[in-house]
Structure formats: C-alpha cells, structure tokens
Design a protein around this motif. Structure first.
Motif, mmCIF file in Angstrom:
data_model
loop_
_atom_site.group_PDB
_atom_site.id
_atom_site.type_symbol
_atom_site.label_atom_id
_atom_site.label_comp_id
_atom_site.label_asym_id
_atom_site.label_seq_id
_atom_site.Cartn_x
_atom_site.Cartn_y
_atom_site.Cartn_z
ATOM 1 N N ARG A 12 -8.015 -5.118 -6.415
ATOM 2 C CA ARG A 12 -7.274 -6.351 -6.774
ATOM 3 C C ARG A 12 -7.884 -6.997 -8.011
ATOM 4 O O ARG A 12 -7.179 -7.416 -8.915
ATOM 5 N N ALA A 13 -9.246 -7.036 -8.054
ATOM 6 C CA ALA A 13 -9.920 -7.678 -9.187
ATOM 7 C C ALA A 13 -9.617 -6.949 -10.492
ATOM 8 O O ALA A 13 -9.600 -7.555 -11.563
ATOM 9 N N ALA A 14 -9.363 -5.647 -10.397
ATOM 10 C CA ALA A 14 -9.048 -4.863 -11.604
ATOM 11 C C ALA A 14 -7.601 -5.084 -12.048
ATOM 12 O O ALA A 14 -7.181 -4.571 -13.074
ATOM 13 N N GLY A 15 -6.846 -5.820 -11.246
ATOM 14 C CA GLY A 15 -5.440 -6.050 -11.597
ATOM 15 C C GLY A 15 -4.540 -4.937 -11.100
ATOM 16 O O GLY A 15 -3.410 -4.793 -11.566
ATOM 17 N N GLY A 16 -5.030 -4.128 -10.181
ATOM 18 C CA GLY A 16 -4.219 -3.035 -9.635
ATOM 19 C C GLY A 16 -4.310 -1.786 -10.499
ATOM 20 O O GLY A 16 -4.909 -1.796 -11.579
ATOM 21 N N VAL A 17 -3.706 -0.727 -10.001
ATOM 22 C CA VAL A 17 -3.761 0.574 -10.672
ATOM 23 C C VAL A 17 -2.485 0.760 -11.491
ATOM 24 O O VAL A 17 -1.379 0.546 -10.993
ATOM 25 N N ASP A 18 -2.642 1.141 -12.753
ATOM 26 C CA ASP A 18 -1.458 1.375 -13.589
ATOM 27 C C ASP A 18 -0.846 2.742 -13.307
ATOM 28 O O ASP A 18 0.359 2.853 -13.123
ATOM 29 N N VAL A 19 -1.695 3.773 -13.331
ATOM 30 C CA VAL A 19 -1.208 5.119 -13.019
ATOM 31 C C VAL A 19 -2.137 5.736 -11.987
ATOM 32 O O VAL A 19 -3.360 5.779 -12.202
ATOM 33 N N GLN A 20 -1.588 6.186 -10.887
ATOM 34 C CA GLN A 20 -2.371 6.875 -9.867
ATOM 35 C C GLN A 20 -2.059 8.360 -9.931
ATOM 36 O O GLN A 20 -0.909 8.773 -9.758
ATOM 37 N N ILE A 21 -3.076 9.177 -10.197
ATOM 38 C CA ILE A 21 -2.915 10.629 -10.112
ATOM 39 C C ILE A 21 -3.151 11.021 -8.659
ATOM 40 O O ILE A 21 -4.079 10.526 -8.014
ATOM 41 N N LEU A 22 -2.333 11.903 -8.139
ATOM 42 C CA LEU A 22 -2.501 12.379 -6.757
ATOM 43 C C LEU A 22 -2.354 13.896 -6.697
ATOM 44 O O LEU A 22 -1.579 14.475 -7.459
ATOM 45 N N GLY A 23 -3.090 14.500 -5.765
ATOM 46 C CA GLY A 23 -2.794 15.864 -5.338
ATOM 47 C C GLY A 23 -2.062 15.754 -4.008
ATOM 48 O O GLY A 23 -1.702 14.665 -3.550
ATOM 49 N N ILE A 24 -1.855 16.874 -3.354
ATOM 50 C CA ILE A 24 -1.226 16.869 -2.026
ATOM 51 C C ILE A 24 -1.898 17.944 -1.187
ATOM 52 O O ILE A 24 -2.185 19.043 -1.683
ATOM 53 N N GLY A 25 -2.192 17.607 0.054
ATOM 54 C CA GLY A 25 -2.780 18.599 0.949
ATOM 55 C C GLY A 25 -1.709 19.566 1.436
ATOM 56 O O GLY A 25 -0.507 19.273 1.384
ATOM 57 N N SER A 26 -2.133 20.714 1.944
ATOM 58 C CA SER A 26 -1.138 21.701 2.411
ATOM 59 C C SER A 26 -0.373 21.187 3.625
ATOM 60 O O SER A 26 0.685 21.699 3.954
ATOM 61 N N ASN A 27 -0.907 20.156 4.304
ATOM 62 C CA ASN A 27 -0.158 19.549 5.416
ATOM 63 C C ASN A 27 0.554 18.264 4.980
ATOM 64 O O ASN A 27 1.023 17.496 5.806
ATOM 65 N N GLY A 28 0.609 18.026 3.672
ATOM 66 C CA GLY A 28 1.341 16.875 3.149
ATOM 67 C C GLY A 28 0.502 15.615 3.013
ATOM 68 O O GLY A 28 1.033 14.556 2.675
ATOM 69 N N HIS A 29 -0.829 15.708 3.222
ATOM 70 C CA HIS A 29 -1.606 14.473 3.105
ATOM 71 C C HIS A 29 -1.766 14.052 1.651
ATOM 72 O O HIS A 29 -1.748 14.877 0.734
ATOM 73 N N ILE A 30 -1.897 12.746 1.452
ATOM 74 C CA ILE A 30 -2.246 12.189 0.143
ATOM 75 C C ILE A 30 -3.476 11.316 0.347
ATOM 76 O O ILE A 30 -3.583 10.627 1.358
ATOM 77 N N GLY A 31 -4.405 11.345 -0.626
ATOM 78 C CA GLY A 31 -5.728 10.783 -0.348
ATOM 79 C C GLY A 31 -6.255 11.575 0.833
ATOM 80 O O GLY A 31 -6.200 12.809 0.836
ATOM 81 N N PHE A 32 -6.730 10.879 1.864
ATOM 82 C CA PHE A 32 -7.020 11.568 3.126
ATOM 83 C C PHE A 32 -6.155 10.982 4.223
ATOM 84 O O PHE A 32 -6.578 10.840 5.368
ATOM 85 N N ASN A 33 -4.935 10.604 3.877
ATOM 86 C CA ASN A 33 -3.997 10.079 4.859
ATOM 87 C C ASN A 33 -3.284 11.250 5.514
ATOM 88 O O ASN A 33 -2.353 11.837 4.944
ATOM 89 N N GLU A 34 -3.757 11.576 6.705
ATOM 90 C CA GLU A 34 -3.270 12.763 7.406
ATOM 91 C C GLU A 34 -1.920 12.477 8.071
ATOM 92 O O GLU A 34 -1.525 11.305 8.209
ATOM 93 N N PRO A 35 -1.209 13.529 8.501
ATOM 94 C CA PRO A 35 0.067 13.325 9.193
ATOM 95 C C PRO A 35 -0.066 12.319 10.334
ATOM 96 O O PRO A 35 -1.041 12.340 11.092
ATOM 97 N N GLY A 36 0.931 11.432 10.420
ATOM 98 C CA GLY A 36 0.915 10.376 11.438
ATOM 99 C C GLY A 36 0.474 9.027 10.877
ATOM 100 O O GLY A 36 0.662 8.000 11.517
ATOM 101 N N THR A 37 -0.082 9.019 9.655
ATOM 102 C CA THR A 37 -0.538 7.761 9.069
ATOM 103 C C THR A 37 0.659 6.870 8.720
ATOM 104 O O THR A 37 1.588 7.328 8.046
ATOM 105 N N PRO A 38 0.626 5.592 9.149
ATOM 106 C CA PRO A 38 1.744 4.699 8.794
ATOM 107 C C PRO A 38 1.811 4.419 7.289
ATOM 108 O O PRO A 38 0.779 4.391 6.607
ATOM 109 N N ALA A 39 3.029 4.207 6.795
ATOM 110 C CA ALA A 39 3.234 4.000 5.357
ATOM 111 C C ALA A 39 2.622 2.690 4.859
ATOM 112 O O ALA A 39 2.419 2.520 3.662
ATOM 113 N N ASP A 40 2.316 1.754 5.783
ATOM 114 C CA ASP A 40 1.727 0.480 5.322
ATOM 115 C C ASP A 40 0.208 0.445 5.534
ATOM 116 O O ASP A 40 -0.402 -0.616 5.485
ATOM 117 N N SER A 41 -0.402 1.600 5.744
ATOM 118 C CA SER A 41 -1.858 1.641 6.007
ATOM 119 C C SER A 41 -2.648 1.212 4.770
ATOM 120 O O SER A 41 -2.204 1.389 3.640
#
Ligand code: GLP
Length: 254
Positions: A123-152
């Motif tokens: 928040r102090a940085a003013g938020g992220v302008d561009v976020q680069i992401l990979g994707i796990g073979s089970n569809g995870h982003i970051g380490f948000n595994e299947p079942g993670t709520p979208a508002d986590s």
C-alpha cells in the motif's frame, strides 16, 4: 471483463512479447512498481527487459519491486528463497535497488504480522503497476493453491504435494522443499493495475485452458484473473495447445 491471450512461437518469444507489455504498463507512472515473480517461466521476460537496456528498466531503480511470496522456515540467504532468486534473476539484471525489493519475512516469529507488514508495504508503494505471474501446473498463482478464495489476502499457505513435486527440481531432494510459504492472496494480486501471465510448454496447457475458458472456478486459482480488467496471458504454442483456436486466438476473450 476480458482476458487477452497472445500466442507466440516459443519461450524466448514469450519473454519478448511480455517485456513489451511490461514496459507499456510501467510507462504510466514516474516511479513505477513492478511485481516480480519467481519460477522458470518469467526468466525470459527478465532477459528481454535486460536486453532492452535503460528502456527495459524504466526507472525501476527508484521503485520498490515486491516479490509475491516467500517460503516459511528457510533463511533469506537460502539459494532457493524468493529473496535469493529475485536478487539473482531480477535485481542484478534490471539494476533494481535490492533494499527496495519487498519480500515477506518467512523467518518471522509472528508470521501473521509479517503478512500484514508486507501488505502495508504494498500500500505504501502505491500498489503494483504491473504484476508478472507464472502459473503452476495445477493452476496456482503465487502459491494460491486450488480452493483458495478469490478475495484472499497475503497469508501463510500450505504447498500441495503436486506443487512440492514440481518445485523439487530446485532442491537437493523432495524432503527439502518447504511445506509452507507466505503468499500474496488472489485478492492482493488482483489489485495490480495490470497483470502479465506467462506460460510455456505443454505441462501448462491444461491449467491455461482451465484459467481462460469457462467461468472462474476456485479449483483453478488462475481463473480468478478473468475478473481483472487488464490481464494478458502470453503463451507459447505448446502452453496454448488446449485452447480452442477459433475462440482463443491472438485476441481479447470476452
Ligand atoms: C511456483 C511459484 C509460482 C510459479 C510456479 C510455476 O510454485 N510459486 O509463482 O508460477 O511455481 O513455476 P515455473 O514457471 O518454474 O513452471
């Protein structure tokens, strides 16, 4: 909302196409904030940004560059800690100031407080302008595994056995792969102003197809990105091989 899909020939071309999107997205502010990712998929993006010299760095030296997570219980100088990987693969290459790379503290006694400090730093940085992401073979982003709520939000999360297996190649043995991490939540990731997800290789084809086709479904965390107004999947032909070419060509999906 729409997910844009760009399909290019191979991993190197993914790097070039994604670098262009990163540069365009970072051009919006004087001291832009680049959210960096680890894993092998984003490496060609950093290489492409490095090749572009000052244009690829875009004044990043002045700005914080948050990493999306950190393993719990490994020292920050462990060669596979996010801190070390980001220093090695990103900070040095792009001329970032290492002291401004924000990584959650996976060694903190109070991990909940470390998560809150990390969110406050974003928040102090003013938020992220561009976020680069990979994707796990089970569809995870970051380490948000299947079942993670979208508002986590940023929190301590368990790695699934399949993710630990996928990541075992970076460690001496499977037993050395951490079981827990601190990760940005999906809700945290969705606050970035734009998102560039990169994937190459057939092993990602199923996750990619589930992420962009159909409706958002927590069994494929990356599908939550469909709710974001500015997200582009940059894919090589193998990662895009399970997309319907008629629907998911090189254009925006609606
Ligand atoms: C890890 C990381 C993810 C990354 C994924 C895929 O689990 N937490 O951020 O996207 O692996 O990694 P790779 O690009 O090496 O396939």
């Amino acid at each position: 909302m729409s997910v844009s899909v760009r399909i290019v020939a191979d991993a190197a071309a993914v790097g070039d196409a994604a670098a262009e999107l990163v540069i365009a997205g970072l051009g919006v502010r004087d001291a832009p904030v680049l959210g960096v990712a680890t894993g092998s998929s984003p490496l060609p993006v950093y290489a492409a940004l490095e090749r572009r010299g000052p244009a690829g760095r875009l004044g990043l030296g002045r700005a914080p560059a948050p990493a999306p997570g950190e393993y719990v219980g490994r020292p920050a100088d462990h060669p596979e800690s996010y801190r070390s990987v980001v220093d090695r693969e990103v900070t040095t290459r792009l001329g970032l100031d290492p002291s401004r790379v924000a990584v959650p503290d996976g060694t903190a006694e109070d991990l909940g407080a470390a998560c809150r400090r990390y969110e406050a730093a974003l928040r102090a940085a003013g938020g992220v302008d561009v976020q680069i992401l990979g994707i796990g073979s089970n569809g995870h982003i970051g380490f948000n595994e299947p079942g993670t709520p979208a508002d986590s939000r940023t929190r301590v999360a368990e790695l699934m056995p399949s993710t630990r297996n996928d990541n075992a190649r970076y460690f001496p043995s499977l037993a050395d792969v951490p079981e827990r991490c601190i990760t940005q939540g999906i809700g945290t990731i969705l606050e970035a102003r734009s998102i560039v997800l990169v994937a190459s290789g057939e092993a990602k084809a199923d996750a990619v197809a589930r992420a962009v086709s159909g409706t958002p479904d927590p069994t494929c965390p990356a599908s939550a990105l469909q709710a974001h107004p500015r997200v582009t999947f940059v894919l090589d032909t193998a990662a895009a091989s399970l997309l319907d070419p008629a629907r998911h060509g090189d254009h925006a999906l609606h």
